[in-house]
Design an enzyme around this catalytic site. Structure first.
Site, PDB file in Angstrom:
ATOM      1  N   GLN A  80      -3.019  -0.192  -5.297  1.00 37.04           N
ATOM      2  CA  GLN A  80      -3.423   1.215  -5.222  1.00 37.04           C
ATOM      3  C   GLN A  80      -2.226   2.163  -5.269  1.00 37.04           C
ATOM      4  OE1 GLN A  80      -6.151   3.162  -5.223  1.00 37.04           O
ATOM      5  NE2 GLN A  80      -7.454   1.400  -5.589  1.00 37.04           N
TER       6      GLN A  80
ATOM      7  N   GLN B   6      -0.844  -2.751   8.472  1.00 35.42           N
ATOM      8  CA  GLN B   6      -0.704  -1.320   8.802  1.00 35.42           C
ATOM      9  C   GLN B   6      -0.382  -1.055  10.273  1.00 35.42           C
ATOM     10  OE1 GLN B   6      -4.134   0.749   7.184  1.00 35.42           O
ATOM     11  NE2 GLN B   6      -3.635   0.147   5.105  1.00 35.42           N
TER      12      GLN B   6
ATOM     13  N   HIS C 191      -8.817   2.839   3.265  1.00 34.57           N
ATOM     14  CA  HIS C 191      -9.815   1.965   3.878  1.00 34.57           C
ATOM     15  C   HIS C 191      -9.653   2.161   5.385  1.00 34.57           C
ATOM     16  CE1 HIS C 191     -12.491  -1.242   4.642  1.00 34.57           C
ATOM     17  NE2 HIS C 191     -11.716  -2.282   4.416  1.00 34.57           N
TER      18      HIS C 191
HETATM   19  P1  NAP Z   1      -1.256  -4.290  -1.927  1.00 31.07           P
HETATM   20  O1  NAP Z   1      -1.293  -4.189  -3.407  1.00 31.07           O
HETATM   21  O2  NAP Z   1      -1.295  -5.674  -1.353  1.00 31.07           O
HETATM   22  O3  NAP Z   1       0.031  -3.540  -1.354  1.00 31.07           O
HETATM   23  C1  NAP Z   1       1.277  -3.934  -1.773  1.00 31.07           C
HETATM   24  C2  NAP Z   1       2.298  -2.941  -1.303  1.00 31.07           C
HETATM   25  O4  NAP Z   1       2.347  -2.951   0.129  1.00 31.07           O
HETATM   26  C3  NAP Z   1       3.661  -3.310  -1.809  1.00 31.07           C
HETATM   27  O5  NAP Z   1       4.380  -2.156  -2.190  1.00 31.07           O
HETATM   28  C4  NAP Z   1       4.287  -3.991  -0.612  1.00 31.07           C
HETATM   29  O6  NAP Z   1       5.658  -3.805  -0.466  1.00 31.07           O
HETATM   30  C5  NAP Z   1       3.673  -3.226   0.538  1.00 31.07           C
HETATM   31  N1  NAP Z   1       3.712  -4.052   1.749  1.00 31.07           N
HETATM   32  C6  NAP Z   1       3.132  -5.274   1.922  1.00 31.07           C
HETATM   33  N2  NAP Z   1       3.385  -5.732   3.160  1.00 31.07           N
HETATM   34  C7  NAP Z   1       4.171  -4.804   3.762  1.00 31.07           C
HETATM   35  C8  NAP Z   1       4.782  -4.716   5.032  1.00 31.07           C
HETATM   36  N3  NAP Z   1       4.594  -5.681   5.957  1.00 31.07           N
HETATM   37  N4  NAP Z   1       5.531  -3.618   5.313  1.00 31.07           N
HETATM   38  C9  NAP Z   1       5.688  -2.646   4.385  1.00 31.07           C
HETATM   39  N5  NAP Z   1       5.140  -2.659   3.161  1.00 31.07           N
HETATM   40  C10 NAP Z   1       4.390  -3.740   2.853  1.00 31.07           C
HETATM   41  O7  NAP Z   1      -2.428  -3.452  -1.246  1.00 31.07           O
HETATM   42  P2  NAP Z   1      -3.642  -2.716  -1.968  1.00 31.07           P
HETATM   43  O8  NAP Z   1      -4.597  -3.736  -2.507  1.00 31.07           O
HETATM   44  O9  NAP Z   1      -3.100  -1.648  -2.862  1.00 31.07           O
HETATM   45  O10 NAP Z   1      -4.350  -2.050  -0.709  1.00 31.07           O
HETATM   46  C11 NAP Z   1      -3.778  -0.897  -0.101  1.00 31.07           C
HETATM   47  C12 NAP Z   1      -4.864  -0.141   0.635  1.00 31.07           C
HETATM   48  O11 NAP Z   1      -5.815   0.350  -0.298  1.00 31.07           O
HETATM   49  C13 NAP Z   1      -5.665  -0.983   1.620  1.00 31.07           C
HETATM   50  O12 NAP Z   1      -6.020  -0.172   2.698  1.00 31.07           O
HETATM   51  C14 NAP Z   1      -6.900  -1.386   0.823  1.00 31.07           C
HETATM   52  O13 NAP Z   1      -8.025  -1.680   1.633  1.00 31.07           O
HETATM   53  C15 NAP Z   1      -7.125  -0.103   0.044  1.00 31.07           C
HETATM   54  N6  NAP Z   1      -7.886  -0.257  -1.202  1.00 31.07           N
HETATM   55  C16 NAP Z   1      -7.425  -1.113  -2.154  1.00 31.07           C
HETATM   56  C17 NAP Z   1      -8.090  -1.216  -3.362  1.00 31.07           C
HETATM   57  C18 NAP Z   1      -7.496  -2.082  -4.460  1.00 31.07           C
HETATM   58  O14 NAP Z   1      -7.556  -1.667  -5.616  1.00 31.07           O
HETATM   59  N7  NAP Z   1      -6.896  -3.222  -4.159  1.00 31.07           N
HETATM   60  C19 NAP Z   1      -9.255  -0.457  -3.593  1.00 31.07           C
HETATM   61  C20 NAP Z   1      -9.699   0.427  -2.599  1.00 31.07           C
HETATM   62  C21 NAP Z   1      -8.993   0.519  -1.396  1.00 31.07           C
HETATM   63  P3  NAP Z   1       6.742  -4.551  -1.387  1.00 31.07           P
HETATM   64  O15 NAP Z   1       6.636  -3.837  -2.673  1.00 31.07           O
HETATM   65  O16 NAP Z   1       7.991  -4.278  -0.635  1.00 31.07           O
HETATM   66  O17 NAP Z   1       6.323  -5.996  -1.438  1.00 31.07           O
END
Ligand code: NAP
Ligand code: MG
Length: 324
Positions: free
Chosen positions: A24, A82, A104
Site C-alpha cells: 500500500q 504497528q 486497517h
Molecule cells: P506490507 O507491504 O507488508 O508493508 C511493507 C512495508 O512495511 C515495508 O516498507 C517494510 O519496511 C515496512 N515494515 C515491515 N515491518 C516493519 C517493521 N517492523 N518496522 C518498520 N517498518 C516495517 O504491508 P501492506 O500489505 O502494504 O499493509 C499495510 C497496511 O495497509 C496494513 O494495515 C494493511 O492491513 C492495510 N491494507 C493493505 C492492503 C494491501 O493491498 N495489501 C489493502 C488494504 C489495506 P522495509 O521496506 O524496511 O522492509
C-alpha cells in the site's frame, strides 16, 4: 457515500508522510507525488526499500526525523508490527495536532495501540482493493472505492483532510463509504478469512481433490476448479452476481443452485456466526498476535504444505509449461 465535491486541497497544508513502502505504501506515495503532494516516505533505518523510493523520486526519512518534520501520517506497515513501531518510534515523539491515519483498524481495535489518550487525530482510510489496483486505477483515472472513519477529530480538520487525501490517492472518484474502526476491522477480517482467502479457496482445493481422487487428470481438475475462477470473479466485479448469472449457461446456474442446496446446511450458518463471535471478541486477534510472537510457525507450515501438495505442484508445472 462521499463523492468529489469541489476542490478540496486541505491536505496540501499538512506535511504528509507515508510510513512504509510496501503493497500500500508505494502506490499511495506515488499517487500523492503524481498529484503534486510533497509527501515523505518514512522507513526504518537500513530499510531495503529506501533506494527504490528515492529512485522513484520520493524523499525518505527515518522515523525519528519523520516524526519531527511531518504532521499527517499514513500508517502503511504490516498490522502485526504497528503496536511495537508506535512504542519504539512514535509515542515519545508525538506532538499536539499530528494526525495518524490507518488503512486497517486491526492494531487500533485489537492490537493494543494506545493512541487515543494523545492530543492527535485518529482516522482510517482503507482502499477496497490491493495497492496494485489502487495505482492502476489512479493512472487510468478511474479510482478505487474506499472506506473512511473518523475516530478522533482533535484538530477539527481531520474529516476534511481525509477526504482531501482520499482524492489525491485515487479513493474519491468512486466514492468513500463512511464507517467506524470497529466495523471496518471486523468485516475486513471476516471477509478475508471466509469468502476471499479462506473458504472459497478451500472449496477450490477440495473440488480439485475430489476430481483427482476419481481418476481425472490433475491438469483438467485445475482448469475447472481453480483457473476458471478468474473469469467468474471478473464477471461479478463488473456486473455483480446478477451479471455473472446472466453470463453463465442455465446448466451451470441450475447445477450451482442444486449443489449449494444439497451440500450446505443451517449448521454452516451457525458455524459462521460462531466464527464471527471469535473475531468480535478479539479471540482471533489474540491468536494472530501469539502466532506472530512464535515467528509465524503455523503460517509458514501451511504455506509450505500447500506449495508441496498436488494442487501446488500441478500449478507450478502448468505455469512452467506455459499453460496458465
Ligand atoms: P506490507 O507491504 O507488508 O508493508 C511493507 C512495508 O512495511 C515495508 O516498507 C517494510 O519496511 C515496512 N515494515 C515491515 N515491518 C516493519 C517493521 N517492523 N518496522 C518498520 N517498518 C516495517 O504491508 P501492506 O500489505 O502494504 O499493509 C499495510 C497496511 O495497509 C496494513 O494495515 C494493511 O492491513 C492495510 N491494507 C493493505 C492492503 C494491501 O493491498 N495489501 C489493502 C488494504 C489495506 P522495509 O521496506 O524496511 O522492509
Ligand atoms: Mg481487506
Amino acid at each position: 457515500m462521499i463523492k468529489i465535491d469541489g476542490k478540496n486541497e486541505s491536505i496540501k497544508k499538512r506535511k504528509v508522510a507515508v510510513i512504509g513502502y510496501g503493497n500500500q505504501g508505494r502506490p499511495q506515495a506515488l499517487n500523492l507525488k503524481d498529484g503534486g503532494i510533497d509527501a515523505t516516505v518514512i522507513l526504518r533505518k537500513g530499510s531495503p526499500s529506501a533506494s527504490l523510493a528515492v529512485k522513484e523520486g520520493l524523499r525518505v526519512l527515518n522515523p525519528e526525523e519523520g516524526m519531527k518534520k511531518c504532521d499527517f501520517f499514513i500508517v502503511l506497515i504490516p498490522d502485526e508490527v504497528q503496536t511495537d513501531f508506535f512504542k519504539e518510534h512514535v509515542y515519545h515523539r508525538i506532538r499536539e495536532e499530528q494526525s495518524f491515519v490507518f488503512a486497517h483498524g486491526f492494531s487500533y481495535v485489537f492490537g493494543g495501540l494506545e493512541l487515543k489518550k494523545y492530543p492527535v487525530d485518529i482516522g482510517l482510510l482503507s482502499p477496497k482493493g490491493p495497492g496494485k489496483a489502487l495505482r492502476e486505477r489512479f493512472l487510468s483515472g478511474e479510482g478505487l472505492p474506499g472506506v473512511m472513519a473518523v475516530e478522533k477529530d482533535f484538530t477539527g480538520l481531520l474529516r476534511e483532510n481525509l477526504i482531501s487525501y482520499a482524492f489525491y490517492v485515487g479513493l474519491l472518484q468512486k466514492g468513500l463509504f463512511e464507517t467506524t474502526f470497529r466495523e471496518e476491522t471486523v468485516c475486513d477480517l471476516f471477509g478475508e478469512q471466509i469468502s476471499l482467502c479462506g473458504l472459497t479457496v478451500d472449496v477450490m482445493k477440495r473440488s480439485f481433490s475430489a476430481l483427482v481422487r476419481r481418476g481425472y487428470s490433475a491438469e483438467m481438475a485445475y482448469f475447472e476448479t481453480v483457473f476458471e475462477m478468474k473469469a467468474i470473479v471478473d464477471l461479478i466485479y463488473k456486473d455483480g452476481l446478477e451479471g455473472m448469472r446472466k453470463a453463465i449457461s442455465d446448466t451451470a446456474e441450475f447445477g450451482a443452485y442444486l449443489a449449494v442446496e444439497e451440500l450446505t446446511d443451517k449448521k454452516m450458518d451457525r458455524r459462521l456466526d460462531q466464527w464471527l463471535d471469535g473475531i468480535e471478541s478479539g479471540d482471533f486477534a489474540r491468536r494472530w498476535i501469539e502466532e506472530y510472537g512464535k515467528g509465524k510457525e503455523k503460517l509458514y507450515f501451511e504455506r509450505k504444505s500447500e506449495k508441496e501438495s498436488l494442487i501446488g505442484r500441478t500449478e507450478r508445472a502448468m505455469k512452467e509449461k506455459g499453460y496458465l
